[in-house]
Every structure is written in C-alpha cells, then in structure tokens.
Design a protein around this motif. Structure first.
Motif, PDB file in Angstrom:
ATOM      1  N   LYS A   1       0.894  -1.224   0.134  1.00 48.63           N
ATOM      2  CA  LYS A   1       0.298  -0.021   0.093  1.00 48.63           C
ATOM      3  C   LYS A   1       1.034   1.270   0.049  1.00 48.63           C
ATOM      4  N   ALA A   2       1.890   1.126   0.829  1.00 50.62           N
ATOM      5  CA  ALA A   2       2.785   2.425   0.843  1.00 50.62           C
ATOM      6  C   ALA A   2       3.477   2.641  -0.631  1.00 50.62           C
ATOM      7  N   VAL A   3       3.896   1.690  -1.340  1.00 47.48           N
ATOM      8  CA  VAL A   3       4.575   1.552  -2.481  1.00 47.48           C
ATOM      9  C   VAL A   3       3.500   2.092  -3.528  1.00 47.48           C
ATOM     10  N   SER A   4       2.484   1.734  -3.418  1.00 46.28           N
ATOM     11  CA  SER A   4       1.203   2.168  -4.287  1.00 46.28           C
ATOM     12  C   SER A   4       0.932   3.662  -4.189  1.00 46.28           C
ATOM     13  N   ASN A   5       1.104   4.279  -2.896  1.00 44.49           N
ATOM     14  CA  ASN A   5       0.876   5.624  -2.645  1.00 44.49           C
ATOM     15  C   ASN A   5       2.027   6.384  -3.232  1.00 44.49           C
ATOM     16  N   MET A   6       3.297   5.988  -3.043  1.00 42.57           N
ATOM     17  CA  MET A   6       4.701   6.653  -3.158  1.00 42.57           C
ATOM     18  C   MET A   6       4.498   6.664  -4.508  1.00 42.57           C
ATOM     19  N   LEU A   7       4.490   5.832  -5.353  1.00 44.94           N
ATOM     20  CA  LEU A   7       4.853   5.598  -6.657  1.00 44.94           C
ATOM     21  C   LEU A   7       3.583   5.868  -7.686  1.00 44.94           C
ATOM     22  N   GLY A   8       2.232   5.792  -7.073  1.00 46.92           N
ATOM     23  CA  GLY A   8       1.065   6.164  -7.991  1.00 46.92           C
ATOM     24  C   GLY A   8       0.866   4.885  -8.792  1.00 46.92           C
TER      25      GLY A   8
ATOM     26  N   ILE B   1      15.750   8.093  -4.023  1.00 51.04           N
ATOM     27  CA  ILE B   1      14.607   8.670  -4.248  1.00 51.04           C
ATOM     28  C   ILE B   1      13.844   9.055  -2.807  1.00 51.04           C
ATOM     29  N   GLY B   2      13.061  10.073  -2.936  1.00 49.87           N
ATOM     30  CA  GLY B   2      12.292  10.517  -1.550  1.00 49.87           C
ATOM     31  C   GLY B   2      11.303   9.485  -1.227  1.00 49.87           C
ATOM     32  N   SER B   3      11.039   9.274  -0.167  1.00 52.92           N
ATOM     33  CA  SER B   3      10.015   8.276   0.392  1.00 52.92           C
ATOM     34  C   SER B   3       8.841   9.357   0.967  1.00 52.92           C
ATOM     35  N   GLU B   4       8.749  10.287   0.066  1.00 45.54           N
ATOM     36  CA  GLU B   4       7.268  11.092   0.688  1.00 45.54           C
ATOM     37  C   GLU B   4       5.996  10.100   0.286  1.00 45.54           C
ATOM     38  N   PRO B   5       5.185  10.346   1.223  1.00 46.43           N
ATOM     39  CA  PRO B   5       3.886   9.417   0.999  1.00 46.43           C
ATOM     40  C   PRO B   5       2.953   9.667  -0.276  1.00 46.43           C
ATOM     41  N   LEU B   6       3.339  10.982  -0.814  1.00 43.41           N
ATOM     42  CA  LEU B   6       2.631  11.029  -2.123  1.00 43.41           C
ATOM     43  C   LEU B   6       3.337  11.900  -3.250  1.00 43.41           C
ATOM     44  N   ASN B   7       3.072  10.956  -4.409  1.00 44.17           N
ATOM     45  CA  ASN B   7       4.178  11.483  -5.515  1.00 44.17           C
ATOM     46  C   ASN B   7       3.098  12.581  -6.305  1.00 44.17           C
ATOM     47  N   GLN B   8       3.721  12.957  -7.486  1.00 42.40           N
ATOM     48  CA  GLN B   8       2.950  14.133  -8.124  1.00 42.40           C
ATOM     49  C   GLN B   8       1.476  13.798  -8.509  1.00 42.40           C
ATOM     50  N   ILE B   9       1.493  12.490  -9.027  1.00 41.32           N
ATOM     51  CA  ILE B   9       0.130  12.137  -9.284  1.00 41.32           C
ATOM     52  C   ILE B   9      -0.962  12.103  -8.384  1.00 41.32           C
ATOM     53  N   GLU B  10      -0.417  11.673  -7.171  1.00 40.99           N
ATOM     54  CA  GLU B  10      -1.233  11.410  -5.916  1.00 40.99           C
ATOM     55  C   GLU B  10      -1.751  12.859  -5.741  1.00 40.99           C
ATOM     56  N   SER B  11      -0.656  13.787  -5.672  1.00 35.28           N
ATOM     57  CA  SER B  11      -1.001  15.163  -5.203  1.00 35.28           C
ATOM     58  C   SER B  11      -1.794  15.887  -6.073  1.00 35.28           C
TER      59      SER B  11
END
Length: 301
Positions: free
Chosen positions: A14-21, A88-98
């Motif tokens: 789930k974390a990978v899904s959110n981080m990478l969209g 790579i950054g480990s921010e929880p949301l990538n550009q697409i998620e944002s």
C-alpha cells in the motif's frame, strides 16, 4: 533482470502504491509477468519492498510516462545504473497522487475553475491515459466510496461525476478506431446508473484502437441482446458498480452466452468483489479485473 537485495524490506504494498502512484494490482502483475522485483515476505506473508525495489519501479514508471510500454522499459533497464542513482524520496504522495488530491478537493468544494487548472496541468505533465485512469478513475472510485459511506452528499457525487464524464468525453471523441480490431459493446447492468467506471474502461479500449459502442446505463437486457445481433459485436462488457445489481448483471451475462456462441462477454466493476465465492468460481473466466493491467489480458484470453 530481477532485482535482488539483501537490505531489509520496509515498505508494504500500500505504501509503495501511494508513493509511486501505481495500483497494487498492477504492481503484482508486473512482478509475475516481468520478474521485475522480488519483495521479501514478513511473518504474515505480506510483501515488503526495499529502497532498491522502489528505485527500479520508479524508473520503470518514469519510462512508461514518457511513452514506452512496460515491456520496452524492462528491456531498456540497466539495473546497475539505476541503483547508482541518488536515493528517491520517501514522501507518501508523488506528483500524481498530489494532483489527484487537489482535483478531488476542488470538485468536492464545487470549485470547477481550480479543478480544471489542476487537471490541465496533469494532462501537460502525464500521458492522457495515465491521467484518465490513475487520476480521474481513482477520484471516481474514492468519491463513490465516500458517498456510499454517507460522508458526502448525493449532490457532491453527482457534481464530480458530471464533471469527469464531460472531461473524459472530450478526450474520447478524438481517438481513432482500428478497423481490424474487434467491435466491443460497453454497457452497465440493467438498472445500474453508475457508468463512469465503464466510461474509463471504454476509453482504455478506444485508446488502443478498439471499435467501442458505449451504451452506458439504463439499457434493458433485451435491448442489449438486439444490439449485439444488429452490430455483430465480438465482445460485450457489463459494468456493475452497486451490489444490488450483481444479480441482473450476471443474468445479462448468461443471456448473452445463451444467445451467442461467438460473442465473449465479461463483467467488471466495484461490485464484483462482493460476489460470493461459489458464483465467483462459476464466472471466473467472465470476470474482468479492476485494474488496467488485467483488462487487455482478459480481452486476449
């Protein structure tokens, strides 16, 4: 091509899904099909991904966003070079998620201008297909879930749906058709009115050149049978979003199979997860997966 690592896995799927969209289902399919990464398993059997895994997956996604297919990206992958690149950054949301969050928030506030600004920016940043499926499609799913749980009003759900229907329709009409590919009828189950998920699926097929006939919701089963006969379509896709319409959707599926020996029919949509195990086993070959990586697999079966 498999990326192995002796480092400890620390990100669940789930974390990978959110981080990478990327949808979790898509990620699992890539692992099976391309042997791309091998996440470790914790004691409960859950996948855990390392930073190295994330680097590889992010690189693949970046290539797909530039227009390569996943298979082409895998062939181009130089794992040593990728792993030498900065962390790579480990921010929880990538550009697409944002972007998705910004658009959804604006729409739920009835702020069409802001939503359109963010959406236009998304179309400039990413492929049309990625925006429609990973942003607009996900917004529809989340808003539908919020509505079912009573967290937003019917007015919110209708407003968001109408806006997204219009934007997808604008893209849809400009897509060409490959006359050599099969004709596909796309329709909701009888009495089903939630049709946007079906529209996203239809867009996905039209994007690949399929001659699609989009009927949407509110079409009686007997009419669908007549239209299949009249158009000589090779495929029929039935969308079921609400649990109450599972029975009518499966009934229409049975009618199609009984009426035509040369037409392949399938059923998909959010409600499919609620089919009881016996029915799911019975209709296994007719169930279309939730994610885009499953869709063409089903078409090619």
């Amino acid at each position: 091509m498999t990326i192995m690592s002796d480092k400890v896995g620390k990100y669940n799927i789930k974390a990978v899904s959110n981080m990478l969209g990327i949808h979790a289902g898509t990620l699992r399919a890539w692992e099976r099909r391309y042997d791309l990464v091998k996440p470790v398993r914790n004691e409960a059997g859950h996948r855990l991904y390392t930073d190295e895994h994330l680097k590889v997956l992010k690189w693949i996604i970046d290539q797909v966003n530039r227009g390569f297919t996943v298979g082409q990206a895998v062939e181009l992958l130089d794992r040593e070079e990728v792993l030498r690149s900065p962390e790579i950054g480990s921010e929880p949301l990538n550009q697409i998620e944002s972007m998705k969050t910004n658009i959804q928030t604006a729409l739920l506030n009835f702020d069409e201008t802001t939503a359109t600004d963010h959406l236009d920016h998304a179309f400039n940043m990413f492929s049309t297909e990625r925006v429609v499926i990973s942003i607009l499609g996900d917004i529809l799913a989340e808003v539908g879930d919020l509505w079912e749980k009573g967290k937003i009003l019917t007015a919110h759900e209708h407003y968001v749906t109408a806006y997204i229907r219009t934007r997808i329709g604008m893209v849809f009409q400009s897509l060409p058709v490959n006359g050599l590919l099969p004709k596909v009828i796309c329709v909701c189950a009888p009495d089903e009115t939630h049709e946007i998920g079906l529209l996203v699926f239809t867009f996905y097929l039209r994007r690949r050149g399929y001659d699609t006939i989009y009927l949407g919701g509110g079409i009686p089963g007997e009419d669908v049978i007549k239209i299949i006969e009249e158009t000589r379509a090779s495929f029929t896709v039935i969308s079921v979003t609400m649990k109450d319409h599972i029975s009518s959707g499966l009934s229409l599926l049975d009618q199609i199979h009984e009426s035509f020996t040369d037409v392949k029919a399938g059923v998909g949509g959010a409600a499919i997860d609620h089919i009881n195990p016996d029915l799911k086993k019975k209709y296994n070959h007719s169930i279309i997966g939730h994610h885009d990586d499953n869709w063409l697999d089903w078409m090619k079966t």
